[in-house]
Design a protein around this motif. Structure first.
Motif, PDB file in Angstrom:
ATOM      1  N   UNK A 116       0.501  -1.171  -0.513  1.00  0.00           N
ATOM      2  CA  UNK A 116      -0.034  -0.249   0.093  1.00  0.00           C
ATOM      3  C   UNK A 116       0.702   1.169  -0.241  1.00  0.00           C
ATOM      4  N   UNK A 117       0.439   2.348  -0.268  1.00  0.00           N
ATOM      5  CA  UNK A 117       0.854   3.852  -0.555  1.00  0.00           C
ATOM      6  C   UNK A 117      -0.301   4.421   0.566  1.00  0.00           C
ATOM      7  N   UNK A 118       0.998   5.219   1.845  1.00  0.00           N
ATOM      8  CA  UNK A 118       0.404   6.406   2.240  1.00  0.00           C
ATOM      9  C   UNK A 118       0.280   7.520   1.991  1.00  0.00           C
ATOM     10  N   UNK A 119      -0.841   8.182   1.674  1.00  0.00           N
ATOM     11  CA  UNK A 119      -1.039   9.842   1.573  1.00  0.00           C
ATOM     12  C   UNK A 119      -0.676   9.991   2.882  1.00  0.00           C
ATOM     13  N   UNK A 120       0.717  11.330   3.456  1.00  0.00           N
ATOM     14  CA  UNK A 120       0.177  11.273   4.813  1.00  0.00           C
ATOM     15  C   UNK A 120       0.273  13.079   4.531  1.00  0.00           C
ATOM     16  N   UNK A 121      -0.141  13.835   5.828  1.00  0.00           N
ATOM     17  CA  UNK A 121      -0.666  15.244   5.442  1.00  0.00           C
ATOM     18  C   UNK A 121       0.457  16.058   6.126  1.00  0.00           C
ATOM     19  N   UNK A 131       4.453   7.777   1.816  1.00  0.00           N
ATOM     20  CA  UNK A 131       4.600   6.926   2.019  1.00  0.00           C
ATOM     21  C   UNK A 131       4.723   5.524   1.308  1.00  0.00           C
ATOM     22  N   UNK A 132       6.111   5.071   1.089  1.00  0.00           N
ATOM     23  CA  UNK A 132       6.379   4.003   0.910  1.00  0.00           C
ATOM     24  C   UNK A 132       7.298   2.630   1.162  1.00  0.00           C
ATOM     25  N   UNK A 133       6.863   1.594   1.944  1.00  0.00           N
ATOM     26  CA  UNK A 133       8.400   0.660   1.884  1.00  0.00           C
ATOM     27  C   UNK A 133       9.418   1.465   2.750  1.00  0.00           C
ATOM     28  N   UNK A 134       8.506   2.511   3.681  1.00  0.00           N
ATOM     29  CA  UNK A 134       9.095   3.176   4.607  1.00  0.00           C
ATOM     30  C   UNK A 134      10.065   3.920   4.264  1.00  0.00           C
ATOM     31  N   UNK A 135      10.270   4.303   3.091  1.00  0.00           N
ATOM     32  CA  UNK A 135      11.028   5.613   2.725  1.00  0.00           C
ATOM     33  C   UNK A 135       9.392   6.984   2.353  1.00  0.00           C
ATOM     34  N   UNK A 136       9.454   7.650   2.645  1.00  0.00           N
ATOM     35  CA  UNK A 136       8.809   9.011   2.512  1.00  0.00           C
ATOM     36  C   UNK A 136       9.719  10.086   1.347  1.00  0.00           C
TER      37      UNK A 136
END
Length: 183
Positions: A116-121, A131-136
């Motif tokens: 999954x991919x997190x879209x973080x504000x 944020x994907x695979x521990x990288x932002x």
């Protein structure tokens, strides 16, 4: 006394319309309506509907949205009744995705896959990050002058207006495709 109460109510209604300057999402009223529509039996659904009009539940929820919640949403940029943890299915060009609402953004997963991919504000930096695979990766920074600085795939950035013209400029710059995150 009755006249002063009427004036106060009229002033509040007028002020909420004049100062909020938005229609808003009517989150409380829509959540209530969606809950009622989710009741399995149509007869029970109708009874709840009638009861919520006799005891003015719908009216109070609508009034709370108009006077308070939509104004908060307009001025703060966040919906105070957002459904944290809610998962919705979205159909995209490349398949179906599950989008989960988090307190600070969204988690997007392609249906049938685990990654999954997190879209973080980030409120402090006023940025949206992937944020994907521990990288932002910083995607967009909202600038104080009302523009947005978009990070491009090649490491450069471009500043655009957050409207259809700005989106079109970014699409042209990336070759008619939208870049959110690389796997």
């Amino acid at each position: 006394m009755k006249r002063s109460k009427t004036l106060v109510v009229c002033a509040m209604l007028g002020g909420s319309i004049m100062f909020s300057s938005c229609i808003g999402s009517f989150g409380l009223w829509n959540n209530l309506k969606d809950w009622n529509q989710g009741v399995s039996n149509k007869f029970v659904n109708e009874l709840i509907f009638v009861a919520f009009h006799i005891v003015p539940v719908y009216e109070i929820a609508y009034l709370a949205d108009v006077l308070v919640l939509n104004s908060i949403e307009f001025w703060s940029g966040s919906n105070p009744t957002a459904s944290i943890g809610e998962v919705k299915e979205v159909k995209g060009e490349n398949g179906e995705y599950l989008v989960k609402t988090n307190t600070d953004g969204y988690t997007i997963t392609k249906k049938g896959e685990e990654k999954s991919v997190d879209l973080v504000y980030n409120k402090d930096n006023n940025t949206w990050n992937a944020v994907a695979d521990g990288q932002s990766f910083e995607l967009v920074k909202m600038n104080e002058d009302g523009t947005a600085t978009v990070s491009m795939q090649n490491g450069t950035s471009m500043t655009v207006t957050p409207d259809a013209q700005g989106v079109a400029a970014v699409r042209v710059a990336v070759g008619s495709s939208v870049f959110f995150a690389a796997r």
